[in-house]
Motif scaffolding. Structure first.
Motif, mmCIF file in Angstrom:
data_model
loop_
_atom_site.group_PDB
_atom_site.id
_atom_site.type_symbol
_atom_site.label_atom_id
_atom_site.label_comp_id
_atom_site.label_asym_id
_atom_site.label_seq_id
_atom_site.Cartn_x
_atom_site.Cartn_y
_atom_site.Cartn_z
ATOM 1 N N GLU A 26 0.792 -1.233 0.000
ATOM 2 C CA GLU A 26 0.000 0.000 0.000
ATOM 3 C C GLU A 26 0.825 1.285 0.000
ATOM 4 O O GLU A 26 0.318 2.334 -0.346
ATOM 5 C CB GLU A 26 -0.939 0.013 1.222
ATOM 6 C CG GLU A 26 -2.095 -0.981 1.130
ATOM 7 C CD GLU A 26 -3.401 -0.334 0.690
ATOM 8 O OE1 GLU A 26 -3.354 0.679 -0.037
ATOM 9 O OE2 GLU A 26 -4.461 -0.844 1.080
ATOM 10 N N TYR A 171 -6.588 -2.818 7.173
ATOM 11 C CA TYR A 171 -5.887 -1.627 7.635
ATOM 12 C C TYR A 171 -6.061 -0.470 6.655
ATOM 13 O O TYR A 171 -5.904 -0.636 5.454
ATOM 14 C CB TYR A 171 -4.397 -1.943 7.832
ATOM 15 C CG TYR A 171 -4.194 -3.065 8.812
ATOM 16 C CD1 TYR A 171 -4.386 -2.855 10.175
ATOM 17 C CD2 TYR A 171 -3.880 -4.344 8.375
ATOM 18 C CE1 TYR A 171 -4.240 -3.893 11.083
ATOM 19 C CE2 TYR A 171 -3.728 -5.388 9.273
ATOM 20 C CZ TYR A 171 -3.910 -5.161 10.624
ATOM 21 O OH TYR A 171 -3.774 -6.195 11.515
ATOM 22 N N ASN A 172 -6.393 0.686 7.191
ATOM 23 C CA ASN A 172 -6.545 1.895 6.377
ATOM 24 C C ASN A 172 -5.172 2.514 6.180
ATOM 25 O O ASN A 172 -4.557 3.005 7.110
ATOM 26 C CB ASN A 172 -7.481 2.869 7.102
ATOM 27 C CG ASN A 172 -7.650 4.173 6.353
ATOM 28 O OD1 ASN A 172 -6.970 4.431 5.364
ATOM 29 N ND2 ASN A 172 -8.566 4.995 6.836
ATOM 30 N N ALA A 173 -4.702 2.473 4.936
ATOM 31 C CA ALA A 173 -3.337 2.918 4.660
ATOM 32 C C ALA A 173 -3.313 4.238 3.896
ATOM 33 O O ALA A 173 -2.310 4.602 3.306
ATOM 34 C CB ALA A 173 -2.613 1.842 3.865
ATOM 35 N N ARG A 174 -4.444 4.956 3.904
ATOM 36 C CA ARG A 174 -4.474 6.189 3.114
ATOM 37 C C ARG A 174 -3.928 7.367 3.908
ATOM 38 O O ARG A 174 -4.371 7.637 5.016
ATOM 39 C CB ARG A 174 -5.904 6.487 2.677
ATOM 40 C CG ARG A 174 -6.361 5.471 1.693
ATOM 41 C CD ARG A 174 -7.505 5.936 0.842
ATOM 42 N NE ARG A 174 -7.614 4.966 -0.224
ATOM 43 C CZ ARG A 174 -7.375 5.244 -1.494
ATOM 44 N NH1 ARG A 174 -7.073 6.464 -1.859
ATOM 45 N NH2 ARG A 174 -7.462 4.296 -2.404
ATOM 46 N N VAL A 175 -2.966 8.050 3.322
ATOM 47 C CA VAL A 175 -2.437 9.258 3.955
ATOM 48 C C VAL A 175 -2.301 10.340 2.906
ATOM 49 O O VAL A 175 -2.179 10.061 1.712
ATOM 50 C CB VAL A 175 -1.044 9.023 4.603
ATOM 51 C CG1 VAL A 175 -1.142 8.125 5.812
ATOM 52 C CG2 VAL A 175 -0.044 8.468 3.601
ATOM 53 N N HIS A 176 -2.345 11.578 3.360
ATOM 54 C CA HIS A 176 -2.060 12.700 2.459
ATOM 55 C C HIS A 176 -0.560 12.864 2.375
ATOM 56 O O HIS A 176 0.187 12.350 3.213
ATOM 57 C CB HIS A 176 -2.706 13.978 2.989
ATOM 58 C CG HIS A 176 -4.196 13.958 2.908
ATOM 59 N ND1 HIS A 176 -4.993 13.802 4.020
ATOM 60 C CD2 HIS A 176 -5.033 14.063 1.850
ATOM 61 C CE1 HIS A 176 -6.262 13.810 3.650
ATOM 62 N NE2 HIS A 176 -6.310 13.969 2.341
ATOM 63 N N ILE B 427 -14.200 -1.977 5.288
ATOM 64 C CA ILE B 427 -14.184 -0.662 5.914
ATOM 65 C C ILE B 427 -14.436 0.382 4.836
ATOM 66 O O ILE B 427 -14.145 0.160 3.655
ATOM 67 C CB ILE B 427 -12.856 -0.353 6.655
ATOM 68 C CG1 ILE B 427 -11.662 -0.289 5.701
ATOM 69 C CG2 ILE B 427 -12.593 -1.377 7.748
ATOM 70 C CD1 ILE B 427 -10.376 0.225 6.349
ATOM 71 N N HIS B 434 -9.583 10.841 4.554
ATOM 72 C CA HIS B 434 -8.903 9.541 4.656
ATOM 73 C C HIS B 434 -9.175 8.822 5.975
ATOM 74 O O HIS B 434 -8.501 7.860 6.307
ATOM 75 C CB HIS B 434 -7.376 9.669 4.443
ATOM 76 C CG HIS B 434 -7.021 9.984 3.029
ATOM 77 N ND1 HIS B 434 -5.763 10.333 2.642
ATOM 78 C CD2 HIS B 434 -7.769 9.988 1.912
ATOM 79 C CE1 HIS B 434 -5.751 10.556 1.330
ATOM 80 N NE2 HIS B 434 -6.955 10.357 0.881
#
Lengths: 302, 660
Positions: A26, A171-176, B427, B434
Motif C-alpha cells: 500500500e 488496515y486503512n493505509a491512506r495518507v495525504h 471498511i 482519509h
C-alpha cells in the motif's frame, strides 16, 4: 479430520507477515526502523519471511544516537551485510558535533535531540511514508491502546484522541502527502513470545543480552557499563567487573544492566519467570515524569 | 463443561506451577504449542469489568512487582476503590483517561496460563462508544458480557449482546458479577439466566454460557467457587482455558485474496496472502477472479519450507502452473466453489466517524485487499442498539447502525459475513479526510426483485414528484392511433444468445415498415454502445440496462410508436419489472425458444470465449435463463420462414397494426 489450528506463535507470525506485506503493497516508500534490540531482530526476521524467496522491498533504518554500545553497532553492520539488507544509519550530526550527550546534557535532552529529533530528521530526509517499529502493546500502559497502523500528522505527531478505527485485519493505509503511518507488526507479542520465537527460529541477537563479566558502575541505582572512554573518568574509575546482562538495549549510559548468570535463552526465560520486575524499569527515560512515554510518543518518539 | 479440572494455573510462579520440576526446555516446548484465544470484555466499570480483568491478570501473575508498586501509589492518588487496590488503574492507560476516570478506547491486554495464551480487548460500555466495542469484537473469538447481579439484565446488557452477535462472535459468556452482594443466592442467578436466555434467542449466537462470580473477592474467577455449591460449572478461567475455538473458522470455502505479488526476478512469480478461509492444496485446480482463468497450484511456499496445504490464518505464497496475469485484490478460489461476484449488495453498517454520513458522497471501500469506490443506493433502516427497534432514517450519525444497499464501482468477491468473516467484512474510507468512517458486514447480494430498478428511495421519489410538473398533452391517444393506424405497443423478444432474436427483429422491422407501420427497433448493441455504456453483464447491471430500455420503450409507446425490443433478458423477475414499467396491456412477450445446441452452432464465438474462461455471466451458461411464464407467442428458430408472418397475423388480429 486433521485439526487445522496454529500455535499462538505461528498465529502471531502469520498476523505480522500479513501486516508487513500490507505496508509493502500500500505504501510507496516504507522503511523498517531498526533498534538492534531483540524485538527489532524478530521484526526483521518476520520481514525476511514475508517476502521469501524474494528480497525485502524496503530498507532498514537505524537512528544512531552515537552512544549505543559498541557491540550493538558491530552486530548491526554484520547482520545487514550477511543478510543483504539495505541499511540506512542516520544520526543528528549537528547536535553530535555540538557535543550533545547523556553525561553532559542529561537523559531528557539527549533522548529528545539524539533520538526523537534524529528520527524525525531521518524520516523527513528520505520522505518515508510508512515506518515499521518493533513496539509491543504489553510493554507499557500507553502502548496498550496504540493501533497497529498508527496515523501521524505531517509533524509526525500522534494524537491519542484521534486514532482511526481498526477492525478485523483490514488496515486503512491512506495518507495525504507529508503524513505517515507508524506500523507495529508485533503489537500483540509479549516479552515471552519474543524470547520463545528467538529460541525457535534461532534468530541472532546482540550478545549483550547474555550474561558475561562486564565492567560496571552503580549510578543512582542503575548498573551502567563502561563501554568507551567518553564515560567521565570519576565515574569510570569506580567500575568493577560484574556478571551482568541487559534486558533492553539503548544508549549505554542510559541502560542499566542486571546481575545475572543467564548466558542462554533458556536461562534468560527461566530468570524472567522468577524475576518480577518488568523490562522497561531498566530504561532510565521512563521515569522522567508521569505519563512520560505517552508524552514522548506525542512528540514523535516511538 | 461440568468436569472440574484439578490442574489450573492458580499457583505462585508467574507462568504456573505446573512447570514444577520440568526442565526449562520442556516447559518452553510445551508453551510453544499453546493456542491463542482472543476475547472481548463488555460492561461498564460499575459492573466490575476492570476488576475482573485485573483479577485474571493478577492471578496469572502477569502483573509484575514494579507495576504493582506504581499501582499502589496511583491508587492512593486517583483511585476509586477506597482502601483496596484499584485494578481498573492497571488498565486505563492514557493520562487523559486516568484523569476522567473512564476508559475511552480499546485496550489490549495479554496473559497466559498453562493451557492458553489470551489477548483481552477491553472496551468501555458507554453508549457513545459503540465503535470501540465493535472494534474490539471484530477480532475476538469470545465475549464476556458482565452483568451486575444486583441490577440484572439491563439495557446495556442487551446492547452489548446485540453488538457481539452483529460482529459474529460465536461464544458468549454472561458473567453474573457481584454475587457476594446478593448472598451468593442461586435464585438471583437463575432469574438473570432465564431473562437473558429469552432475550438472546432472538439473536444469532451459537454458544452461550453463564458463570456466577464475585470479581472483587476473586470468587469463581480462577479457583472454582466454594461459596456457591449449587453451581457445578467451571470457574471463569477454567472455562476460558477449555472453550473449543479451533473449529470456528470457515474451512469449507477456499478464498485466497491476493495481497502482494512477489516478483523477485523474471523467473519467479508468487502470490502472497493470508488464507482467508478454506484449505488451499498443492496440485488443486483453481480459478482466478475476476478473470476466471484457471490453473493449478504448483507450490505453497513459506520461509520454513514448502507446504502441501495451508489454512486460515496462515500467511503463505503460492505459485501456479500457468502464467496468468494476477494482481493485488484478485481472488484465487476453487472453480466449484465461487464467492459472490457482484457490484450490488446489502450490508449492516456501523458509522464510526464524528462527521455524519452524507449518503450522496462516494467513499472508498476496502475489502479483501481490494479498494474501489462505493455509493449508497438506499438506507433500509437504522437499529436502535438499546431496543433493537428498526426505524427509517436518511443518514447515519456516529455510533449508529443500520442496513444499507450499496453499489461498488467494480465487482467485489464476497461471501455473507455470517458464513465468512474475512470475505464478508469491509471498511469505508472518506476520500478527502482519509478517515475510516464506517465499517460493514455484508448480508448478501441483492435479490433480483431488489435490483437497481427498484432501488429508489421513497423520500427521493416523493421529493422529485413535487418538482416534476407534467405538461398537459394536447394530442390524444385516439388521434395518434388514427394518424399511425396502430397502437403504441412493445414487442419484446427474449431468448438465448444465438437463438435468432435479432434476425427476427430486423426482418420484422423491415416488413412492418414496408407495410406502413411506424416502428423503432431497440437491441442490446444500440443501447449498450451509448445509453448503457458504463454497465457490465452482471445480473445487477443487466437489470439496470433493461430498466432503461423499458423506459425508452414506454416513452415511444406513449407517442403511439411500436417498438421491437430484442434482449436476452434472462431473468423472469426483471422481465416482470419491465412489464410493470411499460404497462401490461401494451406489452407483448415473444419467446424465441431455441435449444442450447442450436445457439452454440448458430453463434459460437461467445460460447467459445466462455469455455476458455475469458468471459462470464453468459445466460444459459453460468447465468440462469428462466423460461417466460406467460409469453404471448413462442417461436422456434427452425420456422424462420413463417415467424414474422405469425407475428404480423397476431398484430392484425388484435388490432395493434393495422387497426383498420
Amino acid at each position: 479430520m486433521t485439526e487445522y489450528s496454529l500455535s499462538h506463535l505461528k498465529e502471531l507470525e502469520a498476523e505480522a507477515i500479513h501486516i508487513i506485506r500490507e505496508v509493502a503493497a500500500e505504501f510507496e516508500n516504507p522503511v523498517m526502523l531498526y533498534s538492534i534490540g531483540k524485538d527489532s531482530s524478530v521484526m526483521v526476521r518476520l520481514a525476511e519471511k514475508a517476502f521469501y524467496p524474494g528480497k525485502v522491498p524496503f530498507p532498514l533504518m537505524h537512528i544512531d544516537s552515537k552512544w549505543k554500545f559498541k557491540e550493538m553497532v558491530e552486530f548491526r553492520d554484520n547482520y545487514a551485510r550477511e543478510n543483504g539488507w539495505n541499511l540506512i544509519v542516520h544520526s543528528n550530526m549537528a547536535a553530535f558535533e555540538a557535543g550533545v550527550g547523556p553525561f553532559t546534557h542529561g537523559s531528557k535532552v539527549h533522548t529528545d535531540v539524539m533520538k526523537t529529533q534524529a528520527l524525525l530528521e531521518g524520516l523527513n530526509k528520505y520522505k518515508f511514508d510508512a515506518a515499521f517499529g518493533g513496539a509491543r502493546r504489553d510493554e507499557e500502559k500507553s502502548r496498550a491502546k496504540e493501533r497497529i497502523f498508527s496515523f501521524r500528522d505531517k509533524f509526525h505527531q500522534w494524537d491519542p484522541k484521534n486514532q482511526r478505527p481498526e477492525l478485523w485485519d483490514i488496515y486503512n493505509a491512506r495518507v495525504h502527502k507529508g503524513e505517515s503511518i507508524r506500523v507495529f507488526p508485533i503489537s500483540n507479542w509479549t516479552e515471552l513470545d519474543i524470547w520463545q520465537y528467538i529460541r525457535l527460529e534461532k534468530i541472532p541477537i546482540v550478545p549483550l543480552y547474555f550474561a558475561k563479566e562486564r565492567p560496571c558502575v552503580n549510578v543512582d541505582g542503575n548498573l551502567i557499563m563502561v563501554d568507551d572512554e567518553r564515560m567521565p573518568k570519576d565515574i569510570a574509575e569506580k567500575a568493577e567487573m560484574k556478571m551482568v546482562r541487559f534486558r533492553t538495549l539503548g544508549c549505554y549510559p542510559l541502560t542499566g544492566a542486571v546481575e545475572s548468570e543467564a548466558d542462554t535463552i533458556e536461562k534468560i526465560v527461566e530468570e524472567m519467570m522468577t524475576v518480577t520486575v518488568s523490562e522497561r524499569t531498566t530504561r532510565v527515560i521512563d521515569f522522567d515524569q508521569d505519563g512520560s512515554m505517552e508524552q514522548k510518543k506525542r512528540e514523535g518518539y516511538f | 463443561m461440568t468436569e472440574k479440572n484439578q490442574n489450573t494455573s492458580t499457583d505462585n510462579s508467574p507462568f504456573g506451577e505446573a512447570r514444577g520440576t520440568l526442565d526449562i526446555n520442556t516447559y518452553l516446548d510445551q508453551d510453544e504449542k499453546k493456542d491463542l484465544l482472543r476475547l472481548l470484555t463488555a460492561g461498564s466499570v460499575d459492573d466490575g469489568k476492570s476488576t475482573l480483568i485485573g483479577r485474571l491478570l493478577f492471578d496469572s501473575k502477569k502483573i509484575y512487582e514494579d507495576q504493582l508498586s506504581a499501582l499502589e501509589r496511583d491508587s492512593k492518588r486517583v483511585g476509586h476503590a477506597g482502601e483496596e487496590i484499584d485494578y481498573a488503574l492497571l488498565l486505563d492507560g492514557l493520562k487523559a483517561e486516568r484523569e476522567q476516570g473512564i476508559t475511552i478506547d480499546v485496550a489490549y491486554r495479554y496473559f497466559s496460563t498453562n493451557k492458553r495464551k489470551f489477548i483481552i480487548a477491553d472496551t468501555p460500555g458507554h453508549t457513545q462508544y459503540t465503535r470501540n466495542m465493535v472494534t474490539g469484537a471484530s477480532t475476538a473469538n469470545l465475549a464476556i458480557i458482565l452483568i451486575d447481579a444486583t441490577k440484572g439484565v439491563i439495557t446495556q446488557t442487551r446492547r452489548h449482546t446485540f453488538l457481539v452477535s452483529l460482529l459474529g462472535i460465536k461464544h458468549v459468556v454472561l458473567a453474573v458479577n457481584k454475587m457476594d452482594l446478593v448472598n451468593y443466592d442461586q435464585k438471583v442467578f437463575d432469574e438473570i439466566v432465564a431473562e437473558y436466555k429469552s432475550f438472546i434467542t432472538q439473536l444469532d449466537v451459537p454458544d452461550v454460557n453463564f458463570i456466577p462470580i464475585a470479581a472483587l473477592k476473586g470468587e469463581n474467577v480462577v479457583e472454582p467457587t466454594t461459596l456457591m455449591p449449587w453451581y457445578h460449572g467451571p470457574s471463569m478461567l477454567e472455562f476460558l482455558e477449555s472453550v473449543h475455538i479451533s473449529s470456528d473458522r470457515n474451512f469449507g470455502d477456499m478464498r485466497f485474496p491476493v495481497q502482494y505479488v512477489l516478483r523477485p526476478d523474471l523467473d519467479f512469480r508468487g502470490f502472497s496472502a493470508r488464507v482467508a478461509s478454506g484449505i488451499i492444496r498443492k496440485g488443486e485446480e483453481i480459478m482466478v477472479l475476476p478473470s476466471r482463468k484457471t490453473s493449478k497450484i504448483k507450490e505453497i511456499i513459506t520461509y520454513d519450507g514448502n507446504l502441501d496445504e495451508a489454512f486460515p490464518p496462515q500467511s503463505v505464497t503460492i505459485t501456479l502452473e500457468d502464467e496468468i496475469d494476477i494482481s493485488r485484490g484478485d481472488m484465487i478460489v476453487y472453480p466449484d466453489n465461487l464467492p459472490r461476484v457482484e457490484r450490488h449488495f446489502e450490508s449492516m453498517l456501523v458509522w464510526m466517524d464524528e462527521k455524519p454520513m452524507d449518503p450522496n458522497v462516494q467513499l472508498f471501500i476496502k475489502h479483501a485487499n481490494n479498494t474501489t469506490r462505493v455509493k449508497f443506493d438506499q438506507i433500509k433502516y437504522k437499529v436502535d442498539v438499546n431496543t433493537l427497534q428498526k426505524s427509517s432514517i436518511d443518514h447515519f450519525e456516529l455510533n449508529e447502525i443500520g442496513r444499507v444497499v450499496m453499489t461498488t464501482n467494480k465487482a467485489i468477491f464476497f461471501d455473507p459475513y455470517k458464513k465468512n468473516r474475512s470475505t464478508g467484512s469491509f471498511i469505508l474510507i472518506d476520500p478527502i479526510s482519509h478517515n475510516t468512517v464506517a465499517v460493514g458486514m455484508i448480508i448478501d447480494k441483492l435479490n433480483a426483485e431488489d435490483l437497481p430498478s427498484k432501488i429508489v428511495d421513497e423520500k427521493t421519489l416523493e421529493a422529485n414528484k413535487s418538482r416534476i410538473h407534467r405538461g398537459e398533452c394536447l394530442v390524444s391517444d385516439a388521434q395518434r392511433e388514427k394518424r399511425y393506424n396502430q397502437k403504441g405497443t412493445t414487442l419484446w423478444i427474449t431468448g438465448l444468445h444465438g437463438s435468432g432474436k435479432n434476425e427476427l427483429a430486423f426482418t420484422l422491422e423491415k416488413e412492418m415498415f414496408d407495410a406502413g407501420a411506424t416502428v423503432v427497433l431497440l437491441d442490446g448493441s444500440s443501447i449498450r454502445s451509448g445509453l448503457s455504456n458504463e454497465l457490465d453483464f452482471s445480473p445487477a447491471d443487466r437489470a439496470e440496462h433493461l430498466r432503461r430500455v423499458a423506459h425508452i420503450s414506454k416513452l415511444l409507446n406513449d407517442q403511439g410508436i411500436i417498438t421491437i425490443c430484442s434482449f436476452i433478458s434472462p431473468d423472469e423477475n426483471i422481465r416482470k419489472q419491465v412489464v410493470q414499467i411499460i404497462g401490461e396491456d401494451r406489452f407483448k412477450m415473444i419467446h424465441m425458444d431455441a435449444t442450447m445446441e442450436f445457439c452454440k452452432k448458430n453463434k459460437p464465438e461467445l460460447y467459445e470465449k466462455f469455455e476458455e474462461g475469458l468471459i462470464a455471466n453468459l445466460p444459459g451458461a453460468d447465468l440462469q435463463f428462466t423460461t417466460p411464464e406467460n409469453p404471448t407467442l413462442v417461436l422456434k428458430p427452425e420456422n424462420r420462414a413463417t415467424n414474422t408472418k405469425t407475428i404480423l397475423e397476431y398484430l392484425a388480429d388484435h388490432k395493434i397494426f393495422p387497426i383498420i
